[in-house]
Write an enzyme that holds these catalytic residues in place. Structure first.
Site, PDB file in Angstrom:
ATOM      1  N   GLY A  32      81.466  37.413  60.487  1.00  0.00           N
ATOM      2  CA  GLY A  32      81.583  38.612  61.305  1.00  0.00           C
ATOM      3  C   GLY A  32      82.869  39.388  61.061  1.00  0.00           C
ATOM      4  O   GLY A  32      82.852  40.621  60.948  1.00  0.00           O
ATOM      5  N   THR A  33      83.974  38.687  60.983  1.00  0.00           N
ATOM      6  CA  THR A  33      85.260  39.361  60.809  1.00  0.00           C
ATOM      7  C   THR A  33      85.259  40.174  59.519  1.00  0.00           C
ATOM      8  O   THR A  33      85.656  41.343  59.495  1.00  0.00           O
ATOM      9  CB  THR A  33      86.401  38.325  60.783  1.00  0.00           C
ATOM     10  OG1 THR A  33      86.331  37.559  61.980  1.00  0.00           O
ATOM     11  CG2 THR A  33      87.758  38.986  60.658  1.00  0.00           C
TER      12      THR A  33
ATOM     13  N   GLN B  92      76.737  38.860  68.415  1.00  0.00           N
ATOM     14  CA  GLN B  92      76.298  38.154  69.614  1.00  0.00           C
ATOM     15  C   GLN B  92      74.842  38.438  69.996  1.00  0.00           C
ATOM     16  O   GLN B  92      74.328  37.814  70.917  1.00  0.00           O
ATOM     17  CB  GLN B  92      77.210  38.494  70.809  1.00  0.00           C
ATOM     18  CG  GLN B  92      78.621  37.949  70.678  1.00  0.00           C
ATOM     19  CD  GLN B  92      78.698  36.424  70.794  1.00  0.00           C
ATOM     20  OE1 GLN B  92      77.740  35.759  71.190  1.00  0.00           O
ATOM     21  NE2 GLN B  92      79.843  35.866  70.442  1.00  0.00           N
TER      22      GLN B  92
ATOM     23  N   THR C 280      82.005  34.448  43.996  1.00  0.00           N
ATOM     24  CA  THR C 280      80.835  33.593  43.775  1.00  0.00           C
ATOM     25  C   THR C 280      80.095  33.355  45.094  1.00  0.00           C
ATOM     26  O   THR C 280      80.703  32.990  46.093  1.00  0.00           O
ATOM     27  CB  THR C 280      81.286  32.250  43.158  1.00  0.00           C
ATOM     28  OG1 THR C 280      82.038  32.552  41.984  1.00  0.00           O
ATOM     29  CG2 THR C 280      80.092  31.378  42.815  1.00  0.00           C
TER      30      THR C 280
ATOM     31  N   CYS D  45      97.631  34.553  75.742  1.00  0.00           N
ATOM     32  CA  CYS D  45      99.023  34.289  76.079  1.00  0.00           C
ATOM     33  C   CYS D  45      99.899  34.895  74.993  1.00  0.00           C
ATOM     34  O   CYS D  45      99.982  34.365  73.892  1.00  0.00           O
ATOM     35  CB  CYS D  45      99.238  32.789  76.190  1.00  0.00           C
ATOM     36  SG  CYS D  45     100.653  32.372  77.192  1.00  0.00           S
TER      37      CYS D  45
ATOM     38  N   ASN E 134      80.819  39.969  73.412  1.00  0.00           N
ATOM     39  CA  ASN E 134      81.060  38.528  73.370  1.00  0.00           C
ATOM     40  C   ASN E 134      81.675  37.983  74.653  1.00  0.00           C
ATOM     41  O   ASN E 134      81.521  36.819  74.971  1.00  0.00           O
ATOM     42  CB  ASN E 134      81.952  38.169  72.176  1.00  0.00           C
ATOM     43  CG  ASN E 134      83.185  39.031  72.076  1.00  0.00           C
ATOM     44  OD1 ASN E 134      83.101  40.258  72.037  1.00  0.00           O
ATOM     45  ND2 ASN E 134      84.341  38.416  72.060  1.00  0.00           N
TER      46      ASN E 134
HETATM   47  C1  LIG Z   1      82.706  35.653  66.774  1.00  0.00           C
HETATM   48  C2  LIG Z   1      82.648  37.120  66.686  1.00  0.00           C
HETATM   49  C3  LIG Z   1      83.103  37.797  65.535  1.00  0.00           C
HETATM   50  C4  LIG Z   1      83.747  37.086  64.381  1.00  0.00           C
HETATM   51  O1  LIG Z   1      82.793  36.450  63.576  1.00  0.00           O
HETATM   52  P1  LIG Z   1      83.255  35.325  62.535  1.00  0.00           P
HETATM   53  O2  LIG Z   1      82.001  34.986  61.799  1.00  0.00           O
HETATM   54  O3  LIG Z   1      83.804  34.206  63.354  1.00  0.00           O
HETATM   55  O4  LIG Z   1      84.286  35.939  61.654  1.00  0.00           O
HETATM   56  C5  LIG Z   1      82.980  39.171  65.499  1.00  0.00           C
HETATM   57  N1  LIG Z   1      82.434  39.844  66.518  1.00  0.00           N
HETATM   58  C6  LIG Z   1      81.975  39.232  67.620  1.00  0.00           C
HETATM   59  C7  LIG Z   1      81.355  40.038  68.702  1.00  0.00           C
HETATM   60  C8  LIG Z   1      82.081  37.850  67.749  1.00  0.00           C
HETATM   61  O5  LIG Z   1      81.639  37.261  68.861  1.00  0.00           O
END
Ligand SMILES: *Cc1c(COP(=O)(O)O)cnc(C)c1O
Length: 392
Positions: free
Chosen positions: A71-72, A180, A238, A326, A152
């Site tokens: 996701g990131t 999500q 890859t 924090c 999330n």
């Molecule tokens: C967990 C999450 C991400 C990050 O995804 P990763 O696969 O951990 O990099 C991005 N967006 C949302 C809404 C998430 O809950």
């Protein structure tokens, strides 16, 4: 003591069948999918079958789906890639206040370091992005708008189709982070009318480190990585063949189970919400009662600290999470709850319980048994409390 896992929005256990497929392909399909020999060809077939299956799941063409590490990365490629591609004509970015940091931070980076204008759309007290607010910000210099499908922290589901339409009226691209929502509710890129969509496997019982990015046919984005022609040069490196195969199976299973899981988890979550409201005072549900991904139950326990609650729950073998962070010694409320204008004394006491396939009513009952005591103890210890009925 049996541990209770209520942090499925952070990550999920891998489905045993998916783990088997993952392990099988790690051993069997180790070839480099770009190699022309038999080992490479076998890996390529596995990879492309996975792509076909995932593409079908979100209703796009296989050629529109790119594998990434999760996701990131998909969020970063979308925001940065689209912005840089369009920069000479469009140098403005709009994201919602409640986005994941994987969207907010690239947008901030582009603003601070690459000269993009950057606007944040506010949300209402339920966490929805009001269409009018978005319409006020998008203009014909806007390159990309990014608004997540399901949040999330609170689980709220946005009306993506309407919001995407507003971006498109001004010729801007629209990206949604669907990490999500994919696998939990129907996600159809045509129906949502999005140009880019982020997905990842590990939030839906797949392995970590494999995700996907949908990019609508014909849209150009500048890649972040260079060094090979994998994934049509948009994401060289890859390919993670075993991960892709596991991801495909993850979504097939999610599809087969979607209705059952949704029904079962909704029922459990509704019970949990009902009982928290019944057994505790001075609490506030931060998730919408309707129109959310049902696994997400975010509560504020007034005049407590979320972090302290999480630690106390952990001592009881219960894993949940707090949205607060924090930073340099002081606890700051979650940016999502702050954006919803939740009063600080509640935002600081927020806990996100996220349920999953293995969650049972007995587990929730155990949480409900210990929670009132923990909350009471923290309130009695907290120096700054000024709650109803307490001697001031
Ligand atoms: C967990 C999450 C991400 C990050 O995804 P990763 O696969 O951990 O990099 C991005 N967006 C949302 C809404 C998430 O809950």
């Amino acid at each position: 003591m049996d541990l209770i896992y209520l942090d499925h929005n952070a990550t999920t256990p891998v489905d045993p069948e998916v783990a088997d497929i993952y392990a099988e392909h790690l051993r069997k399909s180790f070839g480099n999918a770009s190699s022309v020999h038999a080992f490479g060809r076998e890996a390529r077939v596995v990879l492309e079958n996975a792509r076909d299956s995932i593409a079908r799941f979100i209703n796009c063409q296989p050629a529109e789906l790119y594998f990434t590490s999760g996701g990131t990365e998909s969020d970063n490629i979308s925001i940065i890639g689209a912005a840089r591609q369009l920069k000479t004509r469009r140098n403005h970015i709009v994201v919602a206040a409640t986005e994941h940091h994987a969207v907010l931070e690239p947008a901030e980076h582009l603003h601070e370091r690459e000269g993009f204008d950057f606007d944040i759309v506010p949300v209402d007290e339920q966490g929805y992005v009001p269409a009018d607010e978005l319409r006020n910000l998008v203009n014909d210099r806007t390159a990309i708008v990014s608004i997540m499908h399901a949040n999330n922290e609170t689980g709220v589901i946005q009306d993506i189709k309407t919001l995407a339409g507003i971006a498109h009226e001004k010729g801007a691209l629209f990206h949604t982070d669907a990490v999500q929502s994919v696998g939990k509710i129907p996600v159809d890129v045509k129906d949502l009318d999005v140009d880019m969509l982020t997905l990842t496997a590990h939030k839906i019982y797949g392995p970590k480190g494999i995700g996907g990015l949908y990019v609508r046919q014909g849209i150009k984005i500048t890649p972040l990585f260079f060094g090979g022609s994998h994934e049509k040069k948009r994401r060289p490196g890859t390919e993670n063949v075993a991960g892709a195969a596991a991801f495909a199976r993850t979504l097939e299973i999610a599809g087969e189970r979607m209705e059952t899981d949704h029904g079962q988890i909704s029922e459990l979550a509704d019970y949990f919400i009902h009982e928290i409201d019944r057994r505790l005072q001075d609490v506030r549900l931060n998730s919408p009662r309707e129109n959310r991904i049902p696994q997400t139950v975010n509560y504020s326990f007034g005049h407590t600290e979320g972090e302290a609650l999480i630690l106390s729950l952990d001592l009881e073998g219960i894993a949940a999470s707090s949205g607060s962070a924090c930073t340099s010694g002081a606890t700051e409320p979650s940016h999502v709850l702050s954006a919803m204008n939740i009063p600080r004394e509640y935002a600081l006491g927020a806990v996100r319980f996220s349920l999953g396939r293995s969650t049972t009513r007995e587990q929730l009952d155990r949480v409900l048994d210990v929670l009132p005591g923990i909350v009471e103890r923290l309130r009695s210890m907290s120096p700054a409390v000024n709650r109803p009925g307490s001697p001031s």
